[in-house]
Design an enzyme around this catalytic site. Structure first.
Site, PDB file in Angstrom:
ATOM      1  N   GLU A 142      50.411  37.788  38.943  1.00  0.00           N
ATOM      2  CA  GLU A 142      49.202  37.698  38.149  1.00  0.00           C
ATOM      3  C   GLU A 142      49.719  38.103  36.832  1.00  0.00           C
ATOM      4  O   GLU A 142      49.172  39.292  36.509  1.00  0.00           O
ATOM      5  CB  GLU A 142      47.866  38.002  38.661  1.00  0.00           C
ATOM      6  CG  GLU A 142      47.239  38.155  39.962  1.00  0.00           C
ATOM      7  CD  GLU A 142      46.073  38.102  39.968  1.00  0.00           C
ATOM      8  OE1 GLU A 142      46.455  39.426  40.206  1.00  0.00           O
ATOM      9  OE2 GLU A 142      45.203  37.598  40.389  1.00  0.00           O
ATOM     10  N   GLU A 304      45.076  33.045  46.447  1.00  0.00           N
ATOM     11  CA  GLU A 304      43.741  34.191  47.092  1.00  0.00           C
ATOM     12  C   GLU A 304      42.645  33.842  46.412  1.00  0.00           C
ATOM     13  O   GLU A 304      41.654  33.043  45.713  1.00  0.00           O
ATOM     14  CB  GLU A 304      43.941  35.172  46.077  1.00  0.00           C
ATOM     15  CG  GLU A 304      45.870  35.780  45.613  1.00  0.00           C
ATOM     16  CD  GLU A 304      45.775  36.958  44.979  1.00  0.00           C
ATOM     17  OE1 GLU A 304      45.094  37.668  44.685  1.00  0.00           O
ATOM     18  OE2 GLU A 304      47.241  37.547  45.017  1.00  0.00           O
TER      19      GLU A 304
HETATM   20  C1  GLA Z   1      44.882  40.460  43.357  1.00  0.00           C
HETATM   21  C2  GLA Z   1      46.186  40.085  43.192  1.00  0.00           C
HETATM   22  C3  GLA Z   1      46.363  40.654  45.001  1.00  0.00           C
HETATM   23  C4  GLA Z   1      45.116  41.875  44.758  1.00  0.00           C
HETATM   24  C5  GLA Z   1      43.570  40.798  44.803  1.00  0.00           C
HETATM   25  C6  GLA Z   1      42.503  42.502  45.532  1.00  0.00           C
HETATM   26  O1  GLA Z   1      44.657  39.014  42.686  1.00  0.00           O
HETATM   27  O2  GLA Z   1      46.501  39.186  43.311  1.00  0.00           O
HETATM   28  O3  GLA Z   1      47.517  42.211  45.078  1.00  0.00           O
HETATM   29  O4  GLA Z   1      44.973  43.017  44.905  1.00  0.00           O
HETATM   30  O5  GLA Z   1      43.470  40.901  44.003  1.00  0.00           O
HETATM   31  O6  GLA Z   1      41.454  41.200  45.419  1.00  0.00           O
END
Ligand code: GLA
Ligand code: ZN
Length: 646
Positions: A142, A304
């Protein structure tokens, strides 16, 4: 097609891994994502690389015939690195250095950081380049998220001055284009130019736009450097991606540039996160998915997918039974063709002990485990349609300079670009039309309707392409403040708004008004009264005809106009209008076009996919109520893939 989980074996007693993998297999998992935060585990001391833990883990994963996406760990550098080189830490606008702890506190411009990142990535990727189980690398995690895209350190300041020197032939050109004569800000040399840290009143708008451009430049320079390091050392069979977080229009980097040379786009799909008391509305979740698909104009991965309530210090909304499963279904409908859920088991220690996964802290296969298992079973037979390409007749265009300009001067206290884009997207989403969301630089010739929210900065090249689109019979919808600025973020001089767009719009903006907090005005359409907020352009007709006028002191001005231009039509929406009126106007905008509209009740999303000339419909009930559709009852959060709507 892959379905999997984000797995952190390093967080647990290693004797749990065999049972974990067995339970994952039983759930339907065929891929896991590992490693993206494990730098210290791989380099416990500077220059001492040790991959033995992951060698063991990978061996066990392979025994279960599960594939791997491996994350390079540059989002979380080790404490020894920060301790030895504090210059890698990014700096706040007030001069405070970020401290170790949390994540992504590094400065993208730091040569030290780039060097250490290069070393760990080279070692890691080379070590596993022949590992056939690793099918993809995720670079970092991210980029730019959680405020990490901004840094005001001296590294960045000097590099910014260099960036300007490369861009402007000489300091006189910069002074001229910035208008530094104003408030006596003329520079004699590039080394006098500040970064827009705290000052009294506000900085020069051109400086602020160039600073935003620089932030994108330095972040993407780091990211693309990392991509190239992985590409240079990986195995032929291994792909390269990175995972975008949500809130992209609030990030200081150009996603299109970042994703350009990646094998596929990946996204972290969180319809609700942190202290939010309710999820994003269905149309906004849909818009984010269309944005990600637009990055490569292709199917994408979700690496995710939210399953449990999430938050760091504050947790928010609990996804209802089957609601997170429905969001997964919506993600697939909009083009995701490989899905990984965050995370296998919620961690008991560290900053994310309240980021709940599929398995909760009791370590039992509960409701969420069963929902994911059901979902994987249900989606697997639809593999062909899930991998099909999505074709849209409608596109929303955005440009990063324009988004940056609005972030710099929002002009109305209630203005928010993302909200205005969603407001324009929603009525066409509610017709269950496929919509592409793409940068304004892309080819638009294949579309029938182009929607362009608040496009202040219009260059000749774009204007000419829009002209051509209208020549070919297209329809364009502009919303307020279109055409007012040049590429230096300055107001066009001696031109009547909407300036270069005036002829195609067929109307001029005679007066403007910023409608702040709690201020709204009334507008009239077909003798019905509606609300208008945020801003209003007071339009005088030229060749256009009026669709909506203001219903107050300015009743002699138009709010919405329609203009026949060349072989197409141009609509101009001069204010931020309520959803009901936007629905009515969207009917007008697409009148006579052969589009696949599907009427459905609010909260029932029907997303059409086509394979071998056969239509399939992904039906997602976003509400906690039973909904009626074509005589069928759709249960709360129910999902269906139907070959025909009956
Ligand atoms: C983000 C991050 C993950 C984690 C999630 C928690 O998307 O990429 O590492 O922190 O949020 O919801
Ligand atoms: Zn910096």
């Amino acid at each position: 097609m892959y379905f999997g989980v984000d797995y952190y074996p390093e967080h647990w007693d290693i004797d749990m891994i065999d049972e974990d993998l067995t339970r994952m297999k039983e759930m339907g998992v065929n891929i896991v994502r590992i490693g993206e935060f494990a730098w210290h585990l791989m380099e416990p001391k500077e220059g001492e690389y040790d991959f033995s833990f992951f060698d063991m883990v990978i061996k066990k994963i392979k025994k279960n015939n599960i594939k791997i996406m491996f994350g390079t760990p540059t989002a979380t550098f080790p404490a020894w690195l920060a301790n030895k080189h504090p210059d890698i830490l990014s700096e706040e606008i007030d001069g405070n250095k970020k401290v170790f702890g949390g994540r992504r506190q590094y400065c993208y411009t730091s040569k030290t950081y780039r060097d250490y990142s290069r070393k760990i990535s080279e070692k890691l990727v080379s070590h596993y380049k022949d590992e056939e189980a690793i099918i993809s690398w995720q670079v970092d995690n991210e980029f730019g998220h959680e405020g990490s895209d901004m840094c005001y350190c001296d590294n960045c300041h000097m590099d910014f001055q260099k960036f300007l020197k490369n861009k402007y032939k000489n300091i006189d050109e910069l002074n001229e284009r910035y208008g530094t004569i104003f408030w006596g800000q003329t520079y004699n040399d590039f080394n006098e130019i500040p970064i827009p840290k705290i000052t009294i009143t506000t900085h020069n708008p051109s400086l602020r736009l160039d600073w935003s451009r620089y932030r994108s430049f330095t972040l993407n320079r780091y990211a693309i450097e990392q991509f190239n390091i992985v590409k240079a050392h990986k195995g032929e069979h291994q792909k390269v991606t990175t995972n975008a977080s949500g809130g992209f229009f609030n990030k200081y980097f150009d996603h299109d540039e970042q994703f350009k040379d990646l094998d596929f786009a990946s996204y972290d799909n969180y319809p609700v996160w942190g202290g939010l008391v309710e999820p994003m509305p269905p149309e906004e979740i849909a818009m984010t998915l269309d944005f990600i698909r637009g990055l490569k104009d292709d199917n994408f991965w979700i690496v995710e997918q939210l399953m449990g309530a999430q938050g760091h210090d504050v947790i928010g909304y609990l996804p209802r039974p089957n609601q997170a499963k429905m969001w997964a279904h919506q993600g697939i409908a909009h083009g995701c063709n490989n899905m990984i859920w965050f995370r296998w088991r919620g961690m008991t220690k560290g900053a994310e002990q309240f980021c709940f996964g599929i398995i909760d802290h009791d370590n039992k296969n509960g409701r969420k485990y069963k929902e994911v298992q059901e979902f994987i079973r249900y989606m697997k037979p639809h593999k062909e349609i899930i991998n099909s390409k999505i074709k849209s007749d409608i596109a929303i265009l955005y440009s990063y300079d324009n988004v940056r300009s609005w972030r710099i001067q929002k002009q109305s206290s209630t203005y928010n670009f993302n909200d205005e884009l969603v407001k324009l997207y929603r009525p066409f989403y509610r017709k269950n039309l496929n919509i592409d969301l793409i940068p304004s630089s892309r080819d638009i010739s294949k579309y029938k309707v182009i929607l362009i929210p608040n496009l202040m900065i219009v260059d000749d090249q774009l204007k000419n392409r829009l002209d051509k689109f209208l020549e070919d019979g297209g329809r364009i919808v502009f919303t307020y403040r279109a055409g007012i600025k040049d590429i230096d973020n300055n107001i066009n001089f001696k031109e009547t708004i909407p300036c270069s767009l005036r002829e195609m719009v067929g109307a001029r903006v005679e007066e403007i008004e910023s409608l702040g907090e709690e201020i709204s005005t009334e507008v009239r359409y077909n003798n019905e009264i509606f609300k208008a907020k945020v801003w209003r352009d007071l339009l005088k007709l030229e060749t256009a005809k009026e669709l909506v006028n203001y219903n107050d002191f300015y009743r002699n001005y138009s709010c919405v106009t329609e203009n026949k231009f060349k072989n197409g039509k141009v609509y101009y929406i001069g204010s931020s209008l309520d959803n009901k009126l936007m629905d009515l106007l969207s009917d007008k905008i697409i009148e006579g076009l052969d589009l696949d509209i599907i009427d459905s009740p609010e909260n029932l999303e029907i997303y059409k996919r086509t394979l071998n000339n056969e239509d399939y419909f992904f039906i997602s009930n976003h509400s906690d109520k039973e909904l009626e559709f074509k005589g069928n009852k759709i249960k709360p959060y129910e999902i269906k893939v139907e070959k025909r709507l009956c």
